[in-house]
Structure formats: C-alpha cells, structure tokens
Design an enzyme around this catalytic site. Structure first.
Site, short mmCIF file in Angstrom:
data_model
loop_
_atom_site.label_atom_id
_atom_site.label_comp_id
_atom_site.label_asym_id
_atom_site.label_seq_id
_atom_site.Cartn_x
_atom_site.Cartn_y
_atom_site.Cartn_z
N ASP A 56 0.87 -1.18 0.00
CA ASP A 56 0.00 0.00 0.00
C ASP A 56 0.90 1.22 0.00
OD1 ASP A 56 -2.46 1.48 0.24
OD2 ASP A 56 -1.93 1.81 2.35
N GLU A 63 -1.59 -1.08 -5.84
CA GLU A 63 -2.82 -0.45 -6.31
C GLU A 63 -2.54 0.45 -7.51
OE1 GLU A 63 -4.32 2.03 -3.14
OE2 GLU A 63 -2.29 2.29 -2.37
N CYS A 92 -12.18 -5.37 6.09
CA CYS A 92 -11.42 -6.04 7.15
C CYS A 92 -10.70 -7.23 6.53
CB CYS A 92 -12.36 -6.50 8.25
SG CYS A 92 -11.54 -7.49 9.52
N CYS A 94 -12.22 -10.72 8.32
CA CYS A 94 -13.57 -11.25 8.06
C CYS A 94 -14.20 -10.69 6.79
CB CYS A 94 -14.48 -10.98 9.25
SG CYS A 94 -14.82 -9.21 9.52
N CYS A 113 -12.59 -3.74 14.15
CA CYS A 113 -13.63 -4.19 13.23
C CYS A 113 -14.92 -4.45 14.03
CB CYS A 113 -13.19 -5.46 12.50
SG CYS A 113 -14.48 -6.18 11.46
N ASP A 166 -3.15 1.07 7.30
CA ASP A 166 -2.27 0.85 6.15
C ASP A 166 -1.91 -0.62 5.99
OD1 ASP A 166 -2.26 3.59 5.60
OD2 ASP A 166 -0.59 3.95 6.98
#
Length: 383
Positions: free
Chosen positions: A196, A280, A333, A336, A353, A363
C-alpha cells in the site's frame, strides 16, 4: 530479452567544450521552436503539417540563413525534430499537454545518436565510452572525463544515443542509452507481497513493514526554506543574489537525488526479495489536485515507485499486478471481509472491526487486502 537501459555519468568539460555544449543547446532549441512554429502555421492554413523527414530535409536550407548551425553536431539538430515529433505523439495519445516552445531558462539538454561507419575494414563510431580510463568521446566535443559506475569495467550492449544536460546547479551530465540483451530468470513464485502506498510512510507491505522517507526530505526542506529567506533579502541582480541562488539550486538537486535514492532502494529490495508484487493503481494527476496533500504526494514520488517496480519486475523475471483504483482496500477487514465506511476518514489510522473485533492498522490492513485481491488475479491466470 532486449531492453534499453540508460547509464548516467557526471561530465567534466573544459572551457572550450562548455562553450560548444552551450552552442548546441541554443541551436537545438532554435530548431525545435522553428519547426514547432512552422507546424502550427501550416496546420492553421491547410489542416496539415510537414512530416518529420520533410522537416529534416529543410535543415540544409537553414544553414544559408544561419551559418552558426554548421558549428554544432548535425545529428543533434535532427534529434531535436524527432523530439518534437515525440511531443506531438504524446499529445495525440493524451499522455502529455500540447508542445510548448523551449526556453533557455528551462532545463538545457540535447541528444545525439550513434553513427557507425566502416573504412578500409576499420569501424568508426562517433560515441565511445571507456570505463577504464573514465572518458567519453562525443561528436564535436572529443574526449571528456566522466565519473560514475566506478565498479564497472565495461557495459555490454550497443550504444544508441547520448544525452548531454546541464543542471541548474551548474553540473554537466551525460546519459548514455544502451541496447542490451539480458537473460530473464525463470519465474518461481516462492514469495508474494502486497504493498500500500502512502504519504507518511511511503510504502507499507502486507508483512507489516513500513518505509519512511520523511527524515532526509525534511532535512533538505528546512535548509531550502532557510536559503530562500536569505535569497529574499538579497538585492536582485547583485553578485550575492546569484551566489545564493546557485547554493539554493544545489540544495534542490540534493533533495531530488535523496528522493530518487530512497525510491530505488525500496524498489530494489521489493523486487529482489519477492516474486509476485501486488500494488494499487494510482491516478497521481488527479490526487495532486487536492491541495491539502499535493506537496506530500510530490515528496514521496508515488508515480516513480510504480514506474520502477514495473520495469524492475520485467528485468528480474518477476510479476507485478495492479489492482483497480476503486477497490476499497482500506475499508475491508482483512480478517472477516466486513466493509467499514468509517475508514473513508483519513484521520482514522487504527480501529476495531465491528464484526470480528479485530484490531486493525489502516495501512497494513489495506496492504493485506491488496495482497489477497492480487492473489485472486494470479490464480485466475493459472486456471
């Protein structure tokens, strides 16, 4: 695999060679601007303009009007027309803006191509690089001392061109472009990583590693700010003003070099230690429009990181995947899969979460999500 790779050297011309370099800067700038104006006028009148090779054929007619053009390397004048054509092609492909006229106050540089000829069984070249004696021979300039790549005795490959430039700090450089045939290692997917890209930490990996570039950047920014204040107190046009301006240019050069050194160190480590890299897709031009983060984005050179990862991955036989820019990597998350809209607020750096109660670092969580999304693409390719 055939690649094009440039090797940049510090150049040490004498006073006569400096004069010749500056003549060439001026002549190539004139050729570029002359044919840019000609193309614009022709297009207004006929909706067409001369091709690159038609422009090159007109250079001899300019010799009669401007004899000083004969004093410089003729290949550099031709290259200026090819550079103009590349600028137009970039505009047509919506990569660059419309070509502008060149100014002597902008970066000064010119390019010349290698010319090889054979006479009585002996081969002659107008560009020669010798790393043992640390010299380079260029058209109209003859032999000059260079500095750089001191651990190399020779560079394998064929020289294509050389670009001579002068930085605002007064230093001269030459960039020699080689065509090289390099072996590509066999791809073995042992290590995979997601990264990231950020501002405070330039790179955050799915292994929870963080690379920070703030200290060297801040060091030079403080020195630059101090020197700018000093410059503002000088009388414009005085000797002290120009001395201070030269010192400021050197600081800007050091800042630029520090940025690129950090970037190369990070991308080298990532491509050396990992076989699959997922990142990304960034639209840096759009991101810079946000004035609140524009300066920070320039400092971390995110676009340069992606660019280096792309070509280094190819050279080293690694795979690079870029996921969609609209993928909500920060909101999901990584444990999950619950999407938490609260993370749209950039001030939220850590959170729990609501679904699985996992404590997440913004990050690192984003890097892990990028990893899993890129892994899906890799598995789809295998299927």
């Amino acid at each position: 695999m055939i690649i094009h790779k440039a090797y940049k050297f510090r150049l040490y011309p004498n006073e006569i060679q400096k004069e010749q370099i500056h003549k060439t800067f001026g002549c190539t700038r004139f050729i570029y601007n002359h044919f840019l104006e000609m193309k614009q006028q022709e297009y207004k009148q006929t909706n067409q303009s001369k091709t690159t090779y038609e422009c090159i054929k007109e250079i001899p007619t300019l010799y009669a009007e401007r004899p000083y053009l004969k004093e410089v390397d003729s290949m550099s004048l031709r290259c200026a027309i090819f550079d103009l054509e590349n600028a137009y092609q970039g505009f047509y492909q919506k990569i660059r803006n419309y070509p502008n006229y060149k100014s002597k106050y902008d970066k000064n540089s010119y390019r010349t191509n290698l010319i090889t000829s054979t006479y009585k069984g002996k081969t002659y070249e107008n560009i020669k690089l010798d790393l043992i004696s640390h010299t380079i021979t260029l058209p109209k300039l003859k032999e000059m001392k260079i500095k750089g790549y001191r651990n190399m005795k020779e560079i394998n490959g064929r020289i294509i061109s050389a670009t001579i430039s002068k930085e605002k700090n007064g230093k001269y450089y030459v960039s020699v472009l080689y065509e090289q045939d390099i072996p590509i290692p066999t791809f073995i997917p042992n290590h995979i990583i997601g990264i990231d890209l950020g501002i405070k930490n330039i790179v955050i990996t799915s292994n929870h590693e963080k690379y920070n570039n703030q200290k060297p950047i801040q060091k030079y920014e403080q020195l630059i700010k101090r020197k700018q204040r000093e410059l503002s107190r000088k009388q414009k046009g005085s000797n002290n003003y120009y001395k201070c301006k030269q010192k400021l240019a050197k600081l800007y050069s050091k800042l630029k070099n520090a940025r690129f050194y950090i970037t190369h160190e990070i991308t080298k480590k990532l491509t050396d230690t990992n076989d699959i890299i997922i990142t990304e897709t960034l639209k840096v031009k759009n991101m810079i429009k946000n004035h609140k983060i524009a300066k920070s984005l320039i400092d971390v050179t995110l676009g340069e990181i992606i660019k280096q990862l792309e070509y280094k991955s190819i050279w080293k036989g690694k795979k690079l995947y870029k996921i969609d820019s609209y993928y909500p990597s920060s909101q999901l998350c990584s444990v999950c899969g619950y999407q938490n809209k609260i993370t749209k607020n950039l001030n939220v750096r850590e959170y729990i979460c609501p679904k699985c109660q996992s404590k997440l670092d913004r990050d690192c969580n984003a890097a892990e999500n990028i990893l899993w999304e890129g892994l899906k693409r890799y598995m789809q390719e295998l299927v």
